[in-house]
Design a protein around this motif. Structure first.
Motif, mmCIF file in Angstrom:
data_model
loop_
_atom_site.group_PDB
_atom_site.id
_atom_site.type_symbol
_atom_site.label_atom_id
_atom_site.label_comp_id
_atom_site.label_asym_id
_atom_site.label_seq_id
_atom_site.Cartn_x
_atom_site.Cartn_y
_atom_site.Cartn_z
ATOM 1 N N ARG A 125 -157.591 11.870 26.179
ATOM 2 C CA ARG A 125 -157.079 13.079 25.522
ATOM 3 C C ARG A 125 -157.475 14.283 26.382
ATOM 4 O O ARG A 125 -158.627 14.412 26.789
ATOM 5 C CB ARG A 125 -157.649 13.227 24.117
ATOM 6 N N ASN A 126 -156.488 15.138 26.682
ATOM 7 C CA ASN A 126 -156.792 16.324 27.481
ATOM 8 C C ASN A 126 -157.220 17.476 26.574
ATOM 9 O O ASN A 126 -157.142 17.371 25.338
ATOM 10 C CB ASN A 126 -155.604 16.700 28.381
ATOM 11 N N PRO A 127 -157.693 18.598 27.119
ATOM 12 C CA PRO A 127 -158.190 19.705 26.284
ATOM 13 C C PRO A 127 -157.135 20.286 25.347
ATOM 14 O O PRO A 127 -157.479 20.896 24.322
ATOM 15 C CB PRO A 127 -158.629 20.751 27.321
ATOM 16 N N SER A 128 -155.853 20.083 25.652
ATOM 17 C CA SER A 128 -154.780 20.590 24.785
ATOM 18 C C SER A 128 -154.452 19.638 23.656
ATOM 19 O O SER A 128 -153.619 19.951 22.795
ATOM 20 C CB SER A 128 -153.512 20.846 25.622
ATOM 21 N N GLY A 129 -155.078 18.456 23.647
ATOM 22 C CA GLY A 129 -154.832 17.482 22.595
ATOM 23 C C GLY A 129 -153.783 16.447 22.949
ATOM 24 O O GLY A 129 -153.521 15.539 22.156
ATOM 25 N N ASP A 130 -153.163 16.559 24.137
ATOM 26 C CA ASP A 130 -152.190 15.557 24.563
ATOM 27 C C ASP A 130 -152.919 14.271 24.933
ATOM 28 O O ASP A 130 -154.006 14.302 25.529
ATOM 29 C CB ASP A 130 -151.390 16.058 25.769
ATOM 30 N N TRP B 225 -160.427 15.519 30.934
ATOM 31 C CA TRP B 225 -159.910 14.506 30.027
ATOM 32 C C TRP B 225 -161.092 13.748 29.424
ATOM 33 O O TRP B 225 -162.117 13.532 30.070
ATOM 34 C CB TRP B 225 -159.017 13.517 30.760
#
Length: 317
Positions: free
Chosen positions: A274-279, A257
């Motif tokens: 923000r996590n690597p998936s964009g969430d 994150w």
């Protein structure tokens, strides 16, 4: 000293208590004379307001009853009732040290250690060090101290409360005994877990760890609800995170994150990630009645603040 390894329902040793056996804390960082535990303390009027166990409350009332006319003596804390005030540890101050002179049989079984005859200076780990400081303060100020703590000996994050009372030999002498009455708060934690597990918001509760300057430099995790485990990808059967510092490092090192914003609102700190998936997620860290309360949810979720309702229900707020 009142540092229990687990709750009374799950004693640390299945066999009899050992005398003279090495006492080793769960975390290596809890070892040494300079280490301090995750512990909260109250004095004065707040003692009566914060006590949870009825046995501790009765002991506190007994001490106050005698204090109205004289310095409470050791004999004053032995009521006619055979049940007394529950699990206890009695220590005598000799010079700059404290010697454990009595320990209730039930508490020996729960702790898995017979500490009678042990000098507290020999117990060089965090819980013992913190409680020894409280013993000194209790005798110096001649007043009760109430504390809650997570034992250095527990790998289950069991939560305990203790009432420490200063006692004298007679009415004219200075107090030299500290009587510690101990009770587990696991039943309350069980209620906390049920309420938290139904929350749509991830919630982590932790107990502050004070450094030598009486400032918080980390906090020992007491509980983490199911939603928090889901968000943080924590397997309940896996190795538990013990501190908030470990949790923060885990967000960056393991979950990858990235912090994107921080803000302050009174005593609450908000960090957006923000996590690597964009969430995107929001973490709010707040000190509530000496509990570090952390809420984690999808960013801008409106029910993040519902955590405060849970904290009030549990007596944390």
């Amino acid at each position: 000293m009142s540092q229990a390894a687990t709750s009374p329902r799950t004693p640390s040793n299945s066999g009899p208590a050992e005398t003279g056996a090495p006492i080793t804390p769960v975390k290596a960082s809890d070892t040494g004379s300079a280490s301090r535990a995750a512990i909260q303390t109250w004095a004065g009027k707040a003692v009566g307001e914060q006590i949870h166990a009825k046995s501790l409350d009765a002991a506190h009332r007994q001490w106050l009853y005698h204090r109205a006319s004289h310095q409470p003596r050791l004999r004053d804390m032995y009521p006619k009732s055979s049940n007394g005030f529950g699990d206890s540890v009695l220590s005598l101050k000799v010079g700059g040290d404290h010697i454990v002179v009595s320990q209730s049989d039930n508490y020996i079984r729960n702790l898995g250690q017979d500490l009678r005859g042990v000098r507290t200076s020999e117990l060089k780990f965090a819980t013992a060090n913190s409680l020894r400081d409280l013993y000194d303060d209790c005798l110096a100020r001649k007043r009760p101290i109430y504390a809650r703590y997570i034992s250095s000996l527990s790998d289950q994050n069991a939560y305990w409360e203790t009432l420490i009372l200063p006692l004298a030999v007679d009415e004219q002498s200075e107090p030299v005994f500290t009587m510690s009455y101990v009770s587990t708060l696991s039943e309350k934690v069980d209620v906390l877990q049920i309420l938290y597990d139904r929350s749509p918001v991830g919630i982590v509760a932790a107990v502050p760890i004070m450094n030598g300057q009486n400032k918080t430099d980390d906090a020992r995790i007491l509980t983490m609800n199911e939603k928090a485990r889901q968000i943080l990808r924590q397997d309940p059967a896996g190795y538990p995170m013990h501190t908030v510092g470990e949790l923060i490092r885990y967000l960056g090192d393991s979950l990858r994150w990235t912090g994107i914003a921080t803000s302050q609102d009174g005593n609450a700190t908000r960090i957006d990630y923000r996590n690597p998936s964009g969430d995107e997620f929001s973490m709010i860290i707040e000190l509530v009645n000496q509990i570090v309360l952390i809420t984690i949810a999808e960013r801008d979720r409106p029910d993040v603040k519902t955590a405060n309702r849970f904290s009030r229900l549990l007596g944390l707020g």
